[in-house]
Enzyme design. Structure first.
Site, PDB file in Angstrom:
ATOM      1  CG  HIS A 130      -0.458   1.765   6.796  1.00  0.00           C
ATOM      2  ND1 HIS A 130      -0.893   2.873   6.104  1.00  0.00           N
ATOM      3  CD2 HIS A 130      -1.569   1.087   7.144  1.00  0.00           C
ATOM      4  CE1 HIS A 130      -2.215   2.855   6.041  1.00  0.00           C
ATOM      5  NE2 HIS A 130      -2.640   1.784   6.670  1.00  0.00           N
ATOM      6  CE1 TYR A 167      -3.953   1.901  -0.048  1.00  0.00           C
ATOM      7  CE2 TYR A 167      -3.330   2.800   2.085  1.00  0.00           C
ATOM      8  CZ  TYR A 167      -4.158   2.800   0.986  1.00  0.00           C
ATOM      9  OH  TYR A 167      -5.197   3.696   0.911  1.00  0.00           O
TER      10      TYR A 167
END
Length: 673
Positions: free
Chosen positions: A326, A282
């Site tokens: 993340h 991502y």
């Protein structure tokens, strides 16, 4: 048993369907399916509850997804792994009436991460949802509450933005720094020796305490005329340069502009495609570290490819606001040296691959040689010896530079980012010298130097500065830039540098000192409050309520302290510049409908009233209290009735068909502007 998996982007469907196979149906929400209304505040001002409605596209998408959900046994919401994605998941669950909705997230569209997510579904994180709602509502409050008052103050239609306005402020402040900058001419000198190595005059010993530059050009000529020097110091040493961390959103945009000449939006569009293809993790991230799985994958690849890595994983300190769930943007498969469907995608992938691999490789090592030379027959104005410094370096072990050589990109302050040793020239072949020995220069040169104004921002360095100041978040930067460009507040020249436009400067001048949301410290603090909502440390109502109270108090004073830029000749209220569909721009009184005064536009300012002979006379005199069209000034007519399409109730311009302006009818029966 069939499971419906709902993702955001249609671009992910093919890849995820191939991973999941039979028993799964994968559909896309195509982003948001509900939002605040386009033409109303859309916020209940007591509870600050957002009043959502289906988007035009969302109506059709929800109908399709409802049919799909009814034919499946369960639904998993797999929207993007950020606050925006969490909010979209909640909207889908609420609109589709999915009981006990389950949420899954994955950092990469690959079999491992996707199947791992399927094995551990969770509930929707309402703290993240509330943080996204707070951001959206605060943006709406600033836009709808401040923009009308701002337009009145400036005299033309203007738009305030909670984060966009501070972005404009940064560009305006830099514009004014450059405009007010007064260069200082100063001098240096450089000697050249046989073998084409050079030594720079050290001016600092000859400056007074309060001086930064040597200003005596005549003495600089004497220094440049020096030929005989002796070696007073000599040293061979070593320097190391560590690699940069793998990419965050901002550093990826910066490197892509430097190496590939890509603007931030283009970089994000290409990265989105690579993510959807399963090539990278991502890409909207502010975390500069590889995950444990990512590091293990790199170690396994490096062992087979013969790439040396450091013994212990390198890590870098993340910002306090970073989303630690993340990881940095990296290839999903390090063994794939090429990925992407277009040349641009492939070029960006190579950059991402090289940066991620290099981050765990050994330091680059340089042999550094330094010599101090002293003039034998000249001393400085203060009696200090005239000395020169010769420095040179040679790369002896490339380390990470064997994989990734970063293009130099000026930072927001105009200074290049440099690693350790980068200030030492690598093209200066200083020979081995003996302390006490003599050397003879073959020529000398006076350097006439000038201090430089701060460098203008480009899109990437502006984003970098905003991130440094804590303004906005990775997922918002591209939209912020697009917004201020579209509104004509900043512009971009042929060299990609940003300039403040007159409207941008007018916006800043009107808001600074009046509204705190344009202040950089306040904006950063508000971003921290939004992060605190996401972490469960603050409440939605208190953050939004406090910001609204602050804003409401400031609006009282926004228009004070100065007369309107263009007062109405009839009532004194501010005149506003409006765009007529047929007649071009004109100026109308903000006191409409009580005051119906209009003036022609004269190069962006109200012109003189037209002579009576030039003003068209209506067929019938307007009735008292009659409403007029904002576009052409003709009377409006209230139209009600029924047609084959149903009942209608609106106000239309009597200039139809030349003017097709219409207004909906409000609760009081009057046209809604």
């Amino acid at each position: 048993m069939t499971t419906l998996v709902i993702v955001e982007s249609p671009g992910k469907l093919k890849k995820i369907r191939s991973i999941l196979g039979n028993g799964y149906r994968v559909e896309a929400s195509v982003g948001h399916v509900r939002d605040l209304p386009r033409n109303d505040l859309g916020v209940e001002l007591t509870t600050f509850k957002p009043l959502y409605e289906k988007t035009v596209r969302g109506k059709e998408v929800l109908q399709k997804l409802a049919a799909a959900a009814s034919s499946c046994d369960r639904v998993l919401l797999a929207t993007d792994p950020d606050r925006e994605g969490e909010a979209i998941a909640w909207h889908l669950a609420d609109a589709l009436k999915i009981p006990q909705a389950k949420r899954i997230t994955f950092q990469a569209i690959e079999a491992g991460p996707v199947k791992a997510a399927l094995a551990s579904p969770r509930a929707i994180d309402m703290q993240l949802v509330h943080a996204q709602e707070a951001r959206r509502v605060l943006d709406r409050l600033v836009g709808y509450m401040v923009s009308p008052a701002l337009s009145d103050k400036i005299g033309r239609k203007m738009s305030a933005g909670r984060v966009q306005s501070p972005a404009v402020l940064l560009v305006v402040l830099r514009e004014r720094e450059i405009r007010d900058f007064k260069p200082t001419i100063h001098f240096g000198a450089v000697l050249t020796f046989a073998g084409e190595w050079t030594a720079q005059w050290e001016t600092k010993p000859h400056l007074a305490k309060d001086e930064s530059y040597f200003l005596d050009g005549e003495f600089a000529k004497q220094v440049a005329a020096v030929r005989e020097v002796r070696v007073t110091a000599f040293k061979d040493s070593q320097s190391k340069a560590a690699p940069k961390p793998p990419f965050t959103t901002t550093t990826m945009q910066k490197a892509a502009q430097a190496a590939l000449k890509l603007k931030p939006k283009a970089t994000m569009d290409l990265a989105q495609k690579l993510y959807e293809q399963g090539a990278i993790t991502y890409h909207r991230t502010d975390t500069p570290n590889l995950s444990t799985d990512g590091y293990k994958a790199l170690v396994a690849y490096a062992a087979t490819a013969g790439i040396p890595l450091v013994d212990k994983q390198r890590t870098w300190k993340a910002k306090e606001s970073a989303q630690e769930a993340h990881e940095a943007c990296r290839p999903t498969h390090f063994e794939e040296r090429e990925a992407g469907e277009t040349p641009e995608q492939k070029a960006l992938y190579r950059l991402i691959w090289a940066r991620a691999v290099a981050c765990q490789m050994p330091d680059a090592v340089y042999a550094v040689r330094t010599a101090q030379l002293t003039a034998t027959r000249l001393t400085g104005p203060t009696g200090q010896p005239v000395t020169f410094l010769a420095r040179g370096k040679t790369l002896t072990s490339p380390g990470w530079k064997a994989v990734y050589e970063e293009a130099k990109e000026p930072a927001g302050d105009g200074k290049a980012n440099t690693a350790e040793g980068d200030d030492v020239p690598d093209d200066n072949p200083v020979p081995a010298l003996q302390v006490g020995g003599a050397a003879t220069a073959v020529k000398g040169k006076v350097e006439r130097l000038s201090t430089k104004a701060p460098k203008r921002y480009n899109q990437t360095s502006l984003v970098e500065e905003m991130e440094r100041l804590g303004i906005g978040r990775p997922s918002t930067y591209a939209a912020i830039l697009q917004n201020v460009f579209d509104r004509g507040y900043i512009t971009e020249d042929k060299k990609d540098f940003l300039h403040a436009c007159p409207d941008g400067e007018a916006l800043v001048d009107a808001l600074v000192g009046k509204c705190r949301f344009i202040e950089l410290d306040y904006t950063r603090a508000l971003e921290d409050h939004l992060d605190a909502i996401a972490q469960g440390k603050s409440r939605y109502l208190s953050v939004v309520g406090d910001a609204h109270q602050q804003l409401a108090g400031e609006l009282v004073t926004l228009g004070q302290g100065a007369a309107p830029a263009h007062p109405c000749p009839s009532c004194g209220k501010p005149m506003r510049r409006r765009a007529g569909k047929k007649t071009g721009h004109f100026w109308g009184c903000s006191g409409y409908p009580e005051c119906t005064t209009t003036l022609p536009d004269d190069d962006g300012k109200p012109g003189a009233p037209r002579p009576a002979s030039e003003v068209a006379v209506p067929k019938a005199a307007p009735a008292a209290g009659e409403h007029h069209c904002n576009d052409c000034g003709k009377p409006l007519q209230h139209r009600q009735g029924k047609s084959d399409k149903g009942a209608y109730d609106f106000w239309g311009c009597t200039g139809y068909p030349k003017c097709r302006t219409t207004y909906r009818t409000g609760p009081d029966g009057l046209p809604v502007r």
